[in-house]
Write an enzyme that holds these catalytic residues in place. Structure first.
Site, mmCIF file in Angstrom:
data_model
loop_
_atom_site.group_PDB
_atom_site.id
_atom_site.type_symbol
_atom_site.label_atom_id
_atom_site.label_comp_id
_atom_site.label_asym_id
_atom_site.label_seq_id
_atom_site.Cartn_x
_atom_site.Cartn_y
_atom_site.Cartn_z
ATOM 1 N N CYS A 161 0.752 -1.173 0.165
ATOM 2 C CA CYS A 161 0.005 0.110 -0.033
ATOM 3 C C CYS A 161 0.746 1.132 0.073
ATOM 4 C CB CYS A 161 -0.962 0.017 1.307
ATOM 5 S SG CYS A 161 -2.131 -1.512 1.307
HETATM 6 C C1 UGA Z 1 -0.823 0.507 5.644
HETATM 7 C C2 UGA Z 1 -1.404 1.476 6.396
HETATM 8 O O1 UGA Z 1 -0.666 1.505 7.619
HETATM 9 C C3 UGA Z 1 -2.945 1.347 6.652
HETATM 10 O O2 UGA Z 1 -3.508 2.138 7.405
HETATM 11 C C4 UGA Z 1 -3.720 1.138 5.072
HETATM 12 O O3 UGA Z 1 -5.050 0.983 5.326
HETATM 13 C C5 UGA Z 1 -2.893 0.157 4.352
HETATM 14 O O4 UGA Z 1 -1.498 0.403 4.397
HETATM 15 C C6 UGA Z 1 -3.706 -0.177 3.016
HETATM 16 O O5 UGA Z 1 -3.560 1.076 2.125
HETATM 17 O O6 UGA Z 1 -4.156 -0.824 2.738
HETATM 18 P P1 UGA Z 1 -0.043 -1.933 5.870
HETATM 19 O O7 UGA Z 1 0.367 -1.960 4.320
HETATM 20 O O8 UGA Z 1 -0.555 -3.158 6.530
HETATM 21 O O9 UGA Z 1 -0.654 -0.741 6.260
HETATM 22 O O10 UGA Z 1 1.588 -1.606 6.402
HETATM 23 P P2 UGA Z 1 1.957 -0.608 7.700
HETATM 24 O O11 UGA Z 1 2.038 -1.236 8.996
HETATM 25 O O12 UGA Z 1 1.699 0.844 7.465
HETATM 26 O O13 UGA Z 1 3.656 -0.660 7.433
HETATM 27 C C7 UGA Z 1 4.107 -0.195 6.314
HETATM 28 C C8 UGA Z 1 5.665 -0.236 6.124
HETATM 29 O O14 UGA Z 1 6.112 1.005 6.912
HETATM 30 C C9 UGA Z 1 6.425 -1.465 6.896
HETATM 31 O O15 UGA Z 1 7.402 -1.857 6.019
HETATM 32 C C10 UGA Z 1 6.782 -1.173 8.257
HETATM 33 O O16 UGA Z 1 7.817 -1.595 8.610
HETATM 34 C C11 UGA Z 1 6.962 0.570 7.938
HETATM 35 N N1 UGA Z 1 7.052 1.138 9.264
HETATM 36 C C12 UGA Z 1 5.692 1.283 9.789
HETATM 37 C C13 UGA Z 1 7.970 1.946 9.602
HETATM 38 O O17 UGA Z 1 9.050 1.994 9.038
HETATM 39 N N2 UGA Z 1 8.007 2.692 10.733
HETATM 40 C C14 UGA Z 1 6.903 2.873 11.195
HETATM 41 O O18 UGA Z 1 6.908 3.642 12.260
HETATM 42 C C15 UGA Z 1 5.629 2.133 10.932
#
Ligand code: UGA
Length: 438
Positions: free
Chosen positions: A266
């Site tokens: 996403c």
């Molecule tokens: C993301 C959004 O968080 C959701 O709110 C949204 O609904 C979803 O995309 C979507 O559009 O369907 P997701 O893809 O499950 O959710 O992943 P995240 O938990 O957001 O993590 C994304 C990436 O960011 C991961 O690689 C994670 O390791 C990284 N991340 C996350 C960081 O590097 N730092 C953080 O503080 C948080």
């Protein structure tokens, strides 16, 4: 109510199970037969244990089923959610083929039915897609007028992988973008049992809310990475800095964890798609380009940290722990493990990798990679390790595993380990944005 979900992927199944739990009858339609078979046997096609548990309950009680017959499923549904994927094209633009094809099929179902159906776009689509692309396709294939012969709405999702069901049952907000009041009212009634605030709006606004949200989350991560990269050079631990900065409610503490950058199906895709859409309207977004550029550079940051500790990587053996795009999931889409391993290899390192869930799919993306069957085996004899995904089990690694490394140096690429524990266990800890360790 009988609800049809087109697309039995992550969003579709989470939506289906959520409405099933609210007492509705769910029919999932997907052109992928193996997915349909998995759902009908109560299995989730992806790793999401709490969702699978509820899915299996609903299937057993005949409250949820799946079929490859999309026309039949859409004919039976009073409300039809389009949850098909919208993957990235090389330009960053989203590929609308699956959505167009699903809309055409749903239109054919509407044509042969007498009841008033509401079609709801839940797939992530750039502003104007629902009214300028989905609507005319539905009208053409159904022979009916939108807002009269059938209803149309756009209802984005905000779920995170790993907590899909919880996020569906307890969303932060429910955005209902409707073409007409009747469609919006039907959707609002469906969501009425959920406590979250309902935001009623038009369809383009609803589409944009989704992108504005994900672009902001990506901005926070790239901001955290930029601050962290500075902190490490200033000899400061970014964790204290970002935690205290985040205490200001205008900033907020969540999503400020530095790391190897954001991956997943996403955030990278949505930032690129929004930038592409803006560009097509003559607006060049410098912010979005910078967010992506920072993200691209993060794996190299971890590699440089490792080099600073163990010297040139040529001829060295390096362990990569975690291949999924984050811990707790088996999804490797846009995982930062790929550029990380490529960078390590380009510097002459031999890489051995481990992931509790994602190794098999990663092997398809990188068939010549050496895999270990456990974190302990992965660390054996290596000159250094980089933690790429925040799997809980990596927090439990200790002296036994570190003592088998040739050089016990751990680069924590997700800031998910306890530095003191690592040090006490006899290894050197280097964390992204952890300047105190230099
Ligand atoms: C993301 C959004 O968080 C959701 O709110 C949204 O609904 C979803 O995309 C979507 O559009 O369907 P997701 O893809 O499950 O959710 O992943 P995240 O938990 O957001 O993590 C994304 C990436 O960011 C991961 O690689 C994670 O390791 C990284 N991340 C996350 C960081 O590097 N730092 C953080 O503080 C948080």
């Amino acid at each position: 109510m009988k609800i049809c979900i087109v697309g039995a992927g992550f969003v579709g199944l989470a939506t289906g199970v959520m409405f099933g739990k609210l007492g509705h009858e769910i029919v999932c339609a997907d052109i992928d037969e193996s997915r349909v078979n998995a759902v009908n046997s109560g299995k989730s096609p992806f790793f999401e244990p709490p969702l699978e548990k509820e899915l299996s309950r609903l299937v057993k009680r005949s409250r949820l089923s799946a079929t490859t017959d999309v026309v039949r499923a859409a004919s039976e549904g009073e409300t039809i959610f389009l949850c098909v994927q919208t993957p990235s094209l090389p330009s960053g633009r989203i590929d609308l083929h699956p959505l167009k094809s699903a809309s055409k099929t749903v239109g054919r179902a509407i044509k042969r039915c007498k009841d008033y159906k509401v079609v709801v776009v839940k797939s992530t689509v750039v502003p104007s897609t629902t009214d300028a692309i989905v609507l005319p396709i539905l009208e053409k294939s159904s022979g009916k007028k939108a807002g009269n012969g059938f209803g149309l709405a756009m209802n984005p999702e905000f779920l995170q992988e790993g907590s899909a069901l919880k996020d569906s049952m307890q969303p932060s907000r429910i955005v209902i973008g409707a073409l007409d009041k009747r469609s919006g009212d039907i959707l609002a009634k469906l969501y009425a049992p959920l406590k979250a605030e309902k935001v009623r709006t038009d369809m383009r606004t609803a589409e944009m809310i989704k992108y504005a949200s994900n672009a902001f989350l990506a901005t926070k991560i790239s901001y955290a990475n930029e601050i962290a990269n500075m902190c490490v050079r200033f000899g400061i631990d970014s964790e204290s800095v970002l935690a205290a900065a985040g205490m200001d409610p205008r900033i907020g503490r969540l999503f400020l964890r530095p790391g190897l950058g954001f991956g997943g199906s996403c955030l990278p895709k949505d930032v690129k798609a929004l930038r592409d859409k803006a560009r097509s309207e003559g607006f060049s977004s410098r912010l979005l380009s910078t967010i992506l550029a920072i993200n691209e550079a993060q794996p190299s940051e971890a590699v440089s940290m490792l080099e600073s500790a163990i010297g040139a990587l040529r001829g060295k053996r390096i362990a990569v722990l975690g291949l999924a795009f984050k811990g707790g999931v088996d999804d490797i889409r846009e995982t930062r493990a790929l550029p990380l391993i490529e960078t390590l290899r380009s510097k002459g390192a031999a890489v051995v990798a481990y992931d509790p869930m994602a190794a098999r799919s990663f092997a398809r993306a990188m068939p010549d990679l050496e895999f270990a069957s456990s974190a302990a085996k992965c660390l054996k004899g290596v000159d250094g390790a980089i933690v790429q995904a925040d799997w809980e089990e990596f927090r439990r690694l200790g002296r036994t595993e570190f003592s088998s490394m040739r050089t016990p140096v751990i680069v924590d690429g997700r800031r998910c380990l306890d530095p003191d524990r690592i040090r006490k266990a006899g290894a050197r800890y280097l964390g992204i944005g952890y300047g105190a360790a230099r």
